[in-house]
Scaffold this active site. Structure first.
Site, PDB file in Angstrom:
ATOM      1  N   ARG A 138       0.854  -1.192   0.000  1.00 56.66           N
ATOM      2  CA  ARG A 138       0.000   0.000   0.000  1.00 56.66           C
ATOM      3  C   ARG A 138       0.891   1.244   0.000  1.00 56.66           C
ATOM      4  NH1 ARG A 138      -1.492   2.802   3.894  1.00 56.66           N
ATOM      5  NH2 ARG A 138      -1.405   1.251   5.532  1.00 56.66           N
ATOM      6  N   ASP A 195     -10.964  13.229 -17.172  1.00 54.40           N
ATOM      7  CA  ASP A 195     -11.193  11.782 -17.189  1.00 54.40           C
ATOM      8  C   ASP A 195     -11.110  11.329 -18.646  1.00 54.40           C
ATOM      9  OD1 ASP A 195     -12.378   9.250 -17.376  1.00 54.40           O
ATOM     10  OD2 ASP A 195     -13.717   9.610 -15.688  1.00 54.40           O
ATOM     11  N   LYS A 203     -11.801  -0.154 -17.937  1.00 56.80           N
ATOM     12  CA  LYS A 203     -12.430  -0.101 -19.246  1.00 56.80           C
ATOM     13  C   LYS A 203     -11.430  -0.481 -20.354  1.00 56.80           C
ATOM     14  CE  LYS A 203     -15.891   1.048 -16.739  1.00 56.80           C
ATOM     15  NZ  LYS A 203     -15.715   2.060 -15.786  1.00 56.80           N
ATOM     16  N   TYR A 261     -19.878  10.613 -15.526  1.00 55.22           N
ATOM     17  CA  TYR A 261     -20.233   9.284 -15.028  1.00 55.22           C
ATOM     18  C   TYR A 261     -20.956   9.464 -13.678  1.00 55.22           C
ATOM     19  CZ  TYR A 261     -19.593   4.843 -12.679  1.00 55.22           C
ATOM     20  OH  TYR A 261     -19.809   3.695 -11.966  1.00 55.22           O
TER      21      TYR A 261
HETATM   22  C1  LIG Z   1     -16.013   7.797 -17.502  1.00 56.83           C
HETATM   23  C2  LIG Z   1     -15.853   6.992 -16.253  1.00 56.83           C
HETATM   24  N1  LIG Z   1     -15.054   7.448 -15.270  1.00 56.83           N
HETATM   25  C3  LIG Z   1     -14.898   6.776 -14.125  1.00 56.83           C
HETATM   26  C4  LIG Z   1     -15.568   5.594 -13.876  1.00 56.83           C
HETATM   27  C5  LIG Z   1     -15.381   4.896 -12.574  1.00 56.83           C
HETATM   28  O1  LIG Z   1     -14.480   3.848 -12.695  1.00 56.83           O
HETATM   29  P1  LIG Z   1     -14.454   2.552 -11.756  1.00 56.83           P
HETATM   30  O2  LIG Z   1     -15.735   1.832 -11.976  1.00 56.83           O
HETATM   31  O3  LIG Z   1     -13.242   1.813 -12.238  1.00 56.83           O
HETATM   32  O4  LIG Z   1     -14.333   3.033 -10.354  1.00 56.83           O
HETATM   33  C6  LIG Z   1     -16.405   5.074 -14.869  1.00 56.83           C
HETATM   34  C7  LIG Z   1     -17.110   3.811 -14.641  1.00 56.83           C
HETATM   35  O5  LIG Z   1     -17.963   3.400 -15.407  1.00 56.83           O
HETATM   36  C8  LIG Z   1     -16.570   5.797 -16.078  1.00 56.83           C
HETATM   37  O6  LIG Z   1     -17.382   5.374 -17.063  1.00 56.83           O
END
Ligand SMILES: Cc1ncc(COP(=O)(O)O)c(C=O)c1O
Length: 396
Positions: free
Chosen positions: A59, A185, A210, A112
Protein backbone atom coordinates in the site's frame (compact mmCIF):
# COMPACT_ATOMS: atom_id res chain seq x y z
CA UNK A 1 17.67 1.76 -30.09
CA UNK A 2 16.75 5.17 -28.80
CA UNK A 3 13.99 4.46 -26.26
CA UNK A 4 12.81 8.08 -26.31
CA UNK A 5 11.93 7.76 -29.98
CA UNK A 6 9.95 4.53 -29.68
CA UNK A 7 6.39 4.70 -30.90
CA UNK A 8 3.20 4.44 -28.84
CA UNK A 9 2.51 0.86 -30.04
CA UNK A 10 5.97 -0.23 -28.89
CA UNK A 11 5.55 1.49 -25.53
CA UNK A 12 2.22 -0.31 -24.98
CA UNK A 13 4.28 -3.51 -24.88
CA UNK A 14 7.67 -2.46 -23.51
CA UNK A 15 7.20 0.87 -21.69
CA UNK A 16 8.53 0.91 -18.14
CA UNK A 17 9.57 -2.73 -18.01
CA UNK A 18 13.34 -2.37 -18.59
CA UNK A 19 14.57 -3.77 -15.29
CA UNK A 20 12.05 -6.49 -14.60
CA UNK A 21 13.20 -9.75 -16.13
CA UNK A 22 14.33 -11.97 -13.25
CA UNK A 23 15.04 -15.51 -14.49
CA UNK A 24 14.88 -14.00 -18.02
CA UNK A 25 11.09 -13.93 -17.88
CA UNK A 26 9.45 -12.27 -20.86
CA UNK A 27 6.60 -11.06 -18.65
CA UNK A 28 7.13 -9.45 -15.25
CA UNK A 29 6.38 -11.48 -12.14
CA UNK A 30 3.35 -10.69 -10.02
CA UNK A 31 4.92 -9.55 -6.76
CA UNK A 32 2.12 -10.99 -4.65
CA UNK A 33 3.39 -9.74 -1.33
CA UNK A 34 2.12 -7.32 1.28
CA UNK A 35 5.49 -6.39 2.74
CA UNK A 36 9.20 -6.24 1.83
CA UNK A 37 12.20 -7.29 3.89
CA UNK A 38 14.95 -4.93 5.10
CA UNK A 39 18.57 -6.12 5.41
CA UNK A 40 19.48 -3.97 8.43
CA UNK A 41 19.03 -0.49 9.95
CA UNK A 42 21.19 1.17 7.28
CA UNK A 43 18.87 -0.22 4.63
CA UNK A 44 15.83 1.00 6.61
CA UNK A 45 17.28 4.52 6.68
CA UNK A 46 17.99 4.55 2.94
CA UNK A 47 14.57 3.25 1.96
CA UNK A 48 12.60 5.40 4.39
CA UNK A 49 14.42 8.57 3.26
CA UNK A 50 13.78 7.66 -0.43
CA UNK A 51 17.55 7.43 -1.06
CA UNK A 52 16.81 3.88 -2.23
CA UNK A 53 13.74 3.07 -4.35
CA UNK A 54 13.26 -0.32 -2.68
CA UNK A 55 9.71 -1.08 -1.58
CA UNK A 56 8.37 -1.06 1.99
CA UNK A 57 4.75 -2.17 1.82
CA UNK A 58 2.40 -2.76 -1.12
CA UNK A 59 0.00 0.00 0.00
CA UNK A 60 2.68 2.44 -1.14
CA UNK A 61 4.88 0.68 -3.64
CA UNK A 62 5.12 -2.68 -5.33
CA UNK A 63 7.35 -3.63 -8.29
CA UNK A 64 4.46 -4.89 -10.48
CA UNK A 65 2.51 -1.69 -9.86
CA UNK A 66 5.62 0.37 -10.59
CA UNK A 67 5.83 -1.05 -14.13
CA UNK A 68 2.18 -0.21 -14.79
CA UNK A 69 2.63 3.29 -13.34
CA UNK A 70 5.71 3.91 -15.50
CA UNK A 71 4.00 2.55 -18.62
CA UNK A 72 0.86 4.65 -18.14
CA UNK A 73 2.97 7.77 -17.53
CA UNK A 74 4.79 7.15 -20.83
CA UNK A 75 1.56 6.47 -22.75
CA UNK A 76 -0.11 9.68 -21.53
CA UNK A 77 3.08 11.74 -22.10
CA UNK A 78 3.24 12.34 -18.36
CA UNK A 79 6.15 11.98 -15.97
CA UNK A 80 4.67 9.74 -13.29
CA UNK A 81 1.41 8.12 -12.23
CA UNK A 82 -0.35 6.39 -9.34
CA UNK A 83 -2.40 3.19 -9.68
CA UNK A 84 -5.57 2.86 -7.61
CA UNK A 85 -8.06 0.14 -6.68
CA UNK A 86 -10.66 1.66 -9.03
CA UNK A 87 -11.34 4.63 -11.25
CA UNK A 88 -13.40 6.19 -8.46
CA UNK A 89 -10.51 5.76 -5.98
CA UNK A 90 -8.30 7.68 -8.44
CA UNK A 91 -10.90 10.40 -9.09
CA UNK A 92 -11.84 10.97 -5.44
CA UNK A 93 -8.19 11.00 -4.30
CA UNK A 94 -7.23 13.57 -6.97
CA UNK A 95 -10.19 15.78 -6.03
CA UNK A 96 -9.38 15.58 -2.31
CA UNK A 97 -5.73 16.36 -3.08
CA UNK A 98 -6.65 19.72 -4.68
CA UNK A 99 -9.70 20.86 -2.70
CA UNK A 100 -10.27 22.11 0.82
CA UNK A 101 -13.34 23.43 2.70
CA UNK A 102 -14.57 26.69 1.17
CA UNK A 103 -13.36 25.84 -2.36
CA UNK A 104 -15.57 25.08 -5.34
CA UNK A 105 -15.19 22.43 -8.01
CA UNK A 106 -16.52 23.24 -11.48
CA UNK A 107 -17.79 20.25 -13.45
CA UNK A 108 -19.24 19.60 -16.87
CA UNK A 109 -22.98 18.89 -16.67
CA UNK A 110 -22.69 15.26 -17.70
CA UNK A 111 -20.32 12.95 -15.91
CA UNK A 112 -20.23 9.28 -15.03
CA UNK A 113 -22.87 8.86 -12.27
CA UNK A 114 -20.46 8.22 -9.36
CA UNK A 115 -18.22 11.12 -10.42
CA UNK A 116 -21.32 13.32 -10.42
CA UNK A 117 -22.21 12.07 -6.93
CA UNK A 118 -18.66 12.62 -5.69
CA UNK A 119 -18.32 16.17 -7.03
CA UNK A 120 -21.82 17.41 -6.22
CA UNK A 121 -22.89 15.41 -3.15
CA UNK A 122 -19.98 13.82 -1.26
CA UNK A 123 -17.66 16.84 -1.44
CA UNK A 124 -20.51 19.06 -0.24
CA UNK A 125 -20.31 17.33 3.18
CA UNK A 126 -16.79 18.73 3.45
CA UNK A 127 -17.97 22.22 2.54
CA UNK A 128 -16.70 22.03 -1.04
CA UNK A 129 -19.22 23.73 -3.32
CA UNK A 130 -19.85 22.93 -6.96
CA UNK A 131 -20.73 24.67 -10.18
CA UNK A 132 -22.34 22.52 -12.85
CA UNK A 133 -21.86 24.04 -16.29
CA UNK A 134 -22.03 23.20 -19.96
CA UNK A 135 -18.38 23.20 -20.97
CA UNK A 136 -19.19 22.72 -24.66
CA UNK A 137 -19.77 26.48 -24.58
CA UNK A 138 -16.90 28.36 -22.91
CA UNK A 139 -18.31 31.88 -23.21
CA UNK A 140 -19.08 32.19 -19.47
CA UNK A 141 -16.13 30.23 -18.07
CA UNK A 142 -13.94 33.26 -17.29
CA UNK A 143 -16.78 34.89 -15.35
CA UNK A 144 -17.28 31.71 -13.34
CA UNK A 145 -13.60 31.59 -12.35
CA UNK A 146 -13.13 35.27 -11.65
CA UNK A 147 -14.16 35.21 -7.94
CA UNK A 148 -11.27 32.81 -7.22
CA UNK A 149 -13.39 30.18 -5.46
CA UNK A 150 -13.10 27.49 -8.14
CA UNK A 151 -9.91 25.49 -7.61
CA UNK A 152 -10.57 22.51 -9.89
CA UNK A 153 -12.28 22.02 -13.25
CA UNK A 154 -13.27 18.39 -13.70
CA UNK A 155 -14.73 16.81 -16.84
CA UNK A 156 -14.77 13.86 -19.23
CA UNK A 157 -14.34 14.22 -22.98
CA UNK A 158 -16.13 12.43 -24.58
CA UNK A 159 -18.58 12.61 -21.69
CA UNK A 160 -20.51 9.68 -20.31
CA UNK A 161 -23.15 8.90 -21.60
CA UNK A 162 -23.98 11.58 -24.21
CA UNK A 163 -20.50 11.85 -25.75
CA UNK A 164 -20.26 15.63 -25.40
CA UNK A 165 -16.89 16.91 -26.56
CA UNK A 166 -15.10 19.60 -24.58
CA UNK A 167 -12.25 21.62 -26.06
CA UNK A 168 -9.54 20.58 -23.60
CA UNK A 169 -6.93 23.07 -24.82
CA UNK A 170 -9.33 26.02 -24.59
CA UNK A 171 -10.50 25.08 -21.07
CA UNK A 172 -6.87 24.73 -19.94
CA UNK A 173 -5.89 28.13 -21.39
CA UNK A 174 -8.65 29.86 -19.42
CA UNK A 175 -8.01 27.81 -16.25
CA UNK A 176 -4.28 28.70 -16.27
CA UNK A 177 -5.11 32.43 -16.13
CA UNK A 178 -6.93 31.84 -12.83
CA UNK A 179 -4.55 29.23 -11.44
CA UNK A 180 -7.24 26.56 -11.53
CA UNK A 181 -6.29 22.87 -11.84
CA UNK A 182 -7.79 20.93 -14.74
CA UNK A 183 -8.49 17.23 -14.23
CA UNK A 184 -9.64 15.24 -17.27
CA UNK A 185 -11.19 11.78 -17.19
CA UNK A 186 -9.77 10.16 -20.34
CA UNK A 187 -11.57 6.82 -19.91
CA UNK A 188 -13.69 6.94 -23.08
CA UNK A 189 -10.79 7.94 -25.33
CA UNK A 190 -7.85 6.03 -23.78
CA UNK A 191 -4.31 7.40 -24.24
CA UNK A 192 -4.32 5.95 -27.76
CA UNK A 193 -6.85 8.52 -28.96
CA UNK A 194 -6.29 11.57 -26.78
CA UNK A 195 -3.55 13.03 -24.59
CA UNK A 196 -5.04 15.69 -22.28
CA UNK A 197 -1.68 16.46 -20.59
CA UNK A 198 -0.32 17.63 -23.96
CA UNK A 199 -3.36 19.91 -24.25
CA UNK A 200 -2.58 21.55 -20.90
CA UNK A 201 -4.43 19.41 -18.32
CA UNK A 202 -2.80 19.03 -14.90
CA UNK A 203 -3.98 15.50 -14.19
CA UNK A 204 -5.48 12.72 -16.30
CA UNK A 205 -7.56 10.05 -14.59
CA UNK A 206 -8.78 6.73 -15.95
CA UNK A 207 -11.12 4.01 -15.02
CA UNK A 208 -8.54 1.38 -16.05
CA UNK A 209 -11.44 -1.06 -15.71
CA UNK A 210 -12.43 -0.10 -19.25
CA UNK A 211 -10.23 0.07 -22.40
CA UNK A 212 -6.91 -0.16 -20.51
CA UNK A 213 -7.99 -3.58 -19.27
CA UNK A 214 -10.12 -4.43 -22.29
CA UNK A 215 -11.31 -7.81 -21.05
CA UNK A 216 -13.85 -7.01 -18.33
CA UNK A 217 -11.92 -8.79 -15.61
CA UNK A 218 -10.32 -6.00 -13.55
CA UNK A 219 -11.52 -2.97 -11.57
CA UNK A 220 -8.72 -0.41 -11.42
CA UNK A 221 -7.85 3.27 -11.75
CA UNK A 222 -4.89 5.48 -12.53
CA UNK A 223 -3.95 9.15 -12.26
CA UNK A 224 -1.13 10.61 -14.38
CA UNK A 225 0.61 14.00 -14.29
CA UNK A 226 3.68 15.78 -15.59
CA UNK A 227 4.55 17.00 -12.07
CA UNK A 228 6.50 14.28 -10.25
CA UNK A 229 6.27 16.02 -6.84
CA UNK A 230 2.50 16.13 -7.13
CA UNK A 231 2.38 12.40 -7.96
CA UNK A 232 4.51 11.64 -4.86
CA UNK A 233 2.04 13.65 -2.75
CA UNK A 234 -0.95 11.93 -4.37
CA UNK A 235 0.59 8.53 -3.77
CA UNK A 236 1.74 8.92 -0.19
CA UNK A 237 -0.78 11.41 1.24
CA UNK A 238 -3.91 10.21 -0.58
CA UNK A 239 -3.69 6.79 -2.28
CA UNK A 240 -1.73 5.29 0.58
CA UNK A 241 -3.60 7.07 3.41
CA UNK A 242 -7.11 6.53 1.98
CA UNK A 243 -5.93 3.02 1.16
CA UNK A 244 -7.33 2.57 -2.35
CA UNK A 245 -4.36 0.55 -3.59
CA UNK A 246 -4.45 -1.66 -6.70
CA UNK A 247 -3.62 -5.34 -6.24
CA UNK A 248 -0.41 -6.62 -7.91
CA UNK A 249 -2.46 -9.21 -9.82
CA UNK A 250 -4.71 -6.50 -11.28
CA UNK A 251 -1.66 -4.45 -12.26
CA UNK A 252 -0.30 -7.49 -14.08
CA UNK A 253 -3.61 -8.04 -15.91
CA UNK A 254 -3.65 -4.38 -16.95
CA UNK A 255 -0.09 -4.65 -18.29
CA UNK A 256 -1.28 -7.60 -20.34
CA UNK A 257 -4.37 -5.73 -21.54
CA UNK A 258 -2.35 -2.65 -22.53
CA UNK A 259 -0.25 -4.62 -25.03
CA UNK A 260 -3.22 -4.81 -27.41
CA UNK A 261 -4.81 -1.41 -26.67
CA UNK A 262 -4.17 0.14 -30.08
CA UNK A 263 -5.29 -2.85 -32.13
CA UNK A 264 -8.35 -3.28 -29.93
CA UNK A 265 -9.25 0.41 -30.22
CA UNK A 266 -8.85 0.35 -34.01
CA UNK A 267 -11.28 -2.57 -34.30
CA UNK A 268 -13.67 -1.10 -31.67
CA UNK A 269 -13.77 2.13 -33.70
CA UNK A 270 -14.16 0.47 -37.08
CA UNK A 271 -17.20 -1.39 -35.70
CA UNK A 272 -18.54 1.72 -33.96
CA UNK A 273 -18.47 3.88 -37.10
CA UNK A 274 -20.44 1.26 -39.05
CA UNK A 275 -22.97 0.87 -36.24
CA UNK A 276 -23.38 4.64 -35.80
CA UNK A 277 -24.08 5.03 -39.54
CA UNK A 278 -26.49 2.09 -39.47
CA UNK A 279 -28.37 3.62 -36.52
CA UNK A 280 -28.38 7.10 -38.07
CA UNK A 281 -30.10 5.71 -41.18
CA UNK A 282 -32.61 3.58 -39.25
CA UNK A 283 -36.24 4.73 -39.41
CA UNK A 284 -36.90 3.76 -35.78
CA UNK A 285 -33.92 5.70 -34.41
CA UNK A 286 -34.52 9.38 -33.69
CA UNK A 287 -31.11 10.46 -32.44
CA UNK A 288 -27.56 9.10 -32.48
CA UNK A 289 -24.77 10.39 -30.25
CA UNK A 290 -21.39 9.55 -31.77
CA UNK A 291 -18.53 12.05 -32.23
CA UNK A 292 -17.50 10.36 -35.48
CA UNK A 293 -20.70 11.43 -37.26
CA UNK A 294 -20.24 14.72 -39.09
CA UNK A 295 -23.76 15.67 -37.96
CA UNK A 296 -22.73 15.41 -34.27
CA UNK A 297 -22.21 18.80 -32.57
CA UNK A 298 -18.81 17.90 -31.07
CA UNK A 299 -17.43 16.40 -34.30
CA UNK A 300 -15.10 19.26 -35.20
CA UNK A 301 -13.50 19.59 -31.77
CA UNK A 302 -13.19 15.79 -31.55
CA UNK A 303 -11.42 15.78 -34.92
CA UNK A 304 -9.02 18.45 -33.63
CA UNK A 305 -8.08 16.80 -30.34
CA UNK A 306 -8.60 13.06 -30.87
CA UNK A 307 -6.90 10.52 -33.10
CA UNK A 308 -10.21 8.67 -33.52
CA UNK A 309 -13.75 8.94 -32.22
CA UNK A 310 -13.89 6.03 -29.79
CA UNK A 311 -16.44 3.25 -29.63
CA UNK A 312 -19.17 4.49 -27.33
CA UNK A 313 -22.51 5.28 -28.98
CA UNK A 314 -25.76 6.45 -27.44
CA UNK A 315 -29.10 6.60 -29.25
CA UNK A 316 -32.80 7.18 -28.82
CA UNK A 317 -35.61 5.31 -30.54
CA UNK A 318 -39.13 6.35 -31.54
CA UNK A 319 -41.75 5.90 -28.83
CA UNK A 320 -39.58 6.86 -25.85
CA UNK A 321 -38.85 4.85 -22.71
CA UNK A 322 -41.22 1.93 -23.35
CA UNK A 323 -39.63 1.21 -26.73
CA UNK A 324 -36.11 1.71 -25.36
CA UNK A 325 -36.91 -1.00 -22.80
CA UNK A 326 -38.19 -3.23 -25.63
CA UNK A 327 -34.87 -2.84 -27.47
CA UNK A 328 -32.91 -3.62 -24.32
CA UNK A 329 -35.04 -6.68 -23.59
CA UNK A 330 -34.72 -7.97 -27.16
CA UNK A 331 -30.96 -7.95 -27.75
CA UNK A 332 -29.35 -11.38 -27.66
CA UNK A 333 -25.68 -10.91 -28.57
CA UNK A 334 -25.19 -7.58 -26.77
CA UNK A 335 -25.11 -8.01 -23.01
CA UNK A 336 -27.20 -5.77 -20.75
CA UNK A 337 -24.56 -4.41 -18.40
CA UNK A 338 -22.92 -1.30 -17.01
CA UNK A 339 -19.19 -0.75 -17.74
CA UNK A 340 -17.56 -0.46 -21.16
CA UNK A 341 -14.45 -1.10 -23.18
CA UNK A 342 -14.72 -4.87 -23.12
CA UNK A 343 -14.48 -7.35 -26.02
CA UNK A 344 -18.21 -7.99 -25.60
CA UNK A 345 -20.76 -5.43 -26.84
CA UNK A 346 -22.58 -4.03 -23.80
CA UNK A 347 -25.83 -2.09 -23.79
CA UNK A 348 -27.54 -0.17 -20.99
CA UNK A 349 -30.06 2.52 -20.07
CA UNK A 350 -27.88 5.17 -18.35
CA UNK A 351 -30.77 6.99 -16.61
CA UNK A 352 -31.86 3.73 -14.97
CA UNK A 353 -28.37 2.35 -14.36
CA UNK A 354 -25.02 4.22 -14.42
CA UNK A 355 -26.60 7.68 -14.08
CA UNK A 356 -29.34 6.93 -11.55
CA UNK A 357 -27.93 9.63 -9.25
CA UNK A 358 -29.24 12.39 -11.53
CA UNK A 359 -32.87 13.32 -10.78
CA UNK A 360 -35.48 13.66 -13.52
CA UNK A 361 -35.18 17.45 -13.70
CA UNK A 362 -31.40 17.27 -14.07
CA UNK A 363 -31.67 14.53 -16.68
CA UNK A 364 -33.80 16.80 -18.85
CA UNK A 365 -31.73 19.89 -18.16
CA UNK A 366 -28.45 18.15 -19.03
CA UNK A 367 -29.75 16.38 -22.14
CA UNK A 368 -29.76 12.88 -20.65
CA UNK A 369 -33.12 11.48 -21.66
CA UNK A 370 -34.65 8.60 -19.71
CA UNK A 371 -34.89 6.61 -22.94
CA UNK A 372 -31.27 7.07 -24.03
CA UNK A 373 -29.58 3.72 -24.73
CA UNK A 374 -25.79 3.47 -24.51
CA UNK A 375 -23.71 0.90 -26.36
CA UNK A 376 -20.12 -0.01 -25.71
CA UNK A 377 -19.26 -1.47 -29.09
CA UNK A 378 -17.33 -4.71 -28.75
CA UNK A 379 -14.95 -6.65 -30.94
CA UNK A 380 -17.42 -9.12 -32.40
CA UNK A 381 -18.04 -9.25 -36.18
CA UNK A 382 -19.86 -6.00 -36.88
CA UNK A 383 -22.42 -7.77 -39.07
CA UNK A 384 -23.46 -9.87 -36.06
CA UNK A 385 -23.81 -6.79 -33.83
CA UNK A 386 -25.92 -5.06 -36.48
CA UNK A 387 -28.06 -8.17 -36.97
CA UNK A 388 -28.68 -8.23 -33.20
CA UNK A 389 -29.67 -4.53 -33.17
CA UNK A 390 -31.87 -5.01 -36.25
CA UNK A 391 -33.70 -7.85 -34.53
CA UNK A 392 -34.14 -5.74 -31.35
CA UNK A 393 -35.34 -2.66 -33.29
CA UNK A 394 -37.84 -4.79 -35.23
CA UNK A 395 -39.62 -5.47 -31.92
CA UNK A 396 -40.70 -1.83 -31.67
C1 LIG B 1 -16.01 7.80 -17.50
C2 LIG B 1 -15.85 6.99 -16.25
N1 LIG B 1 -15.05 7.45 -15.27
C3 LIG B 1 -14.90 6.78 -14.12
C4 LIG B 1 -15.57 5.59 -13.88
C5 LIG B 1 -15.38 4.90 -12.57
O1 LIG B 1 -14.48 3.85 -12.69
P1 LIG B 1 -14.45 2.55 -11.76
O2 LIG B 1 -15.74 1.83 -11.98
O3 LIG B 1 -13.24 1.81 -12.24
O4 LIG B 1 -14.33 3.03 -10.35
C6 LIG B 1 -16.40 5.07 -14.87
C7 LIG B 1 -17.11 3.81 -14.64
O5 LIG B 1 -17.96 3.40 -15.41
C8 LIG B 1 -16.57 5.80 -16.08
O6 LIG B 1 -17.38 5.37 -17.06
Amino acid sequence: MNKDKMKFDTMLIHGGSDHFNPENALNPPIFQTSTFVFHDTDHIEKVMSFESSDCVYTRGNNPTLKILEKRMAILENGVASVAFASGMAAISSVLFSFLKPGDDVLVHRTLYGSSYNMTTKVLKRYNVGNRIVNLTNLSTLEDLLSDGKVKVIYFESPSNPNLEIIDIEEVCKIAKKYNVKVVVDNTFASPYLQKPLDLGADVVVHSATKYICGHGDVVGGIAIAKDEDYIMELKFDFMSEFGGVMSPFNAWLLLRGLKTLSIRMDRHMENAMKIAKYLEAHEKVVKVYYPGLSSFPGHEVATKQMKGYGAMISFEVVGGFENAKKVLNSVELAKIAVSLGDCETLIELPASMTHRGYNQEQLELFGLSREMLRISVGLEAVTDIIEDLEHALSKI
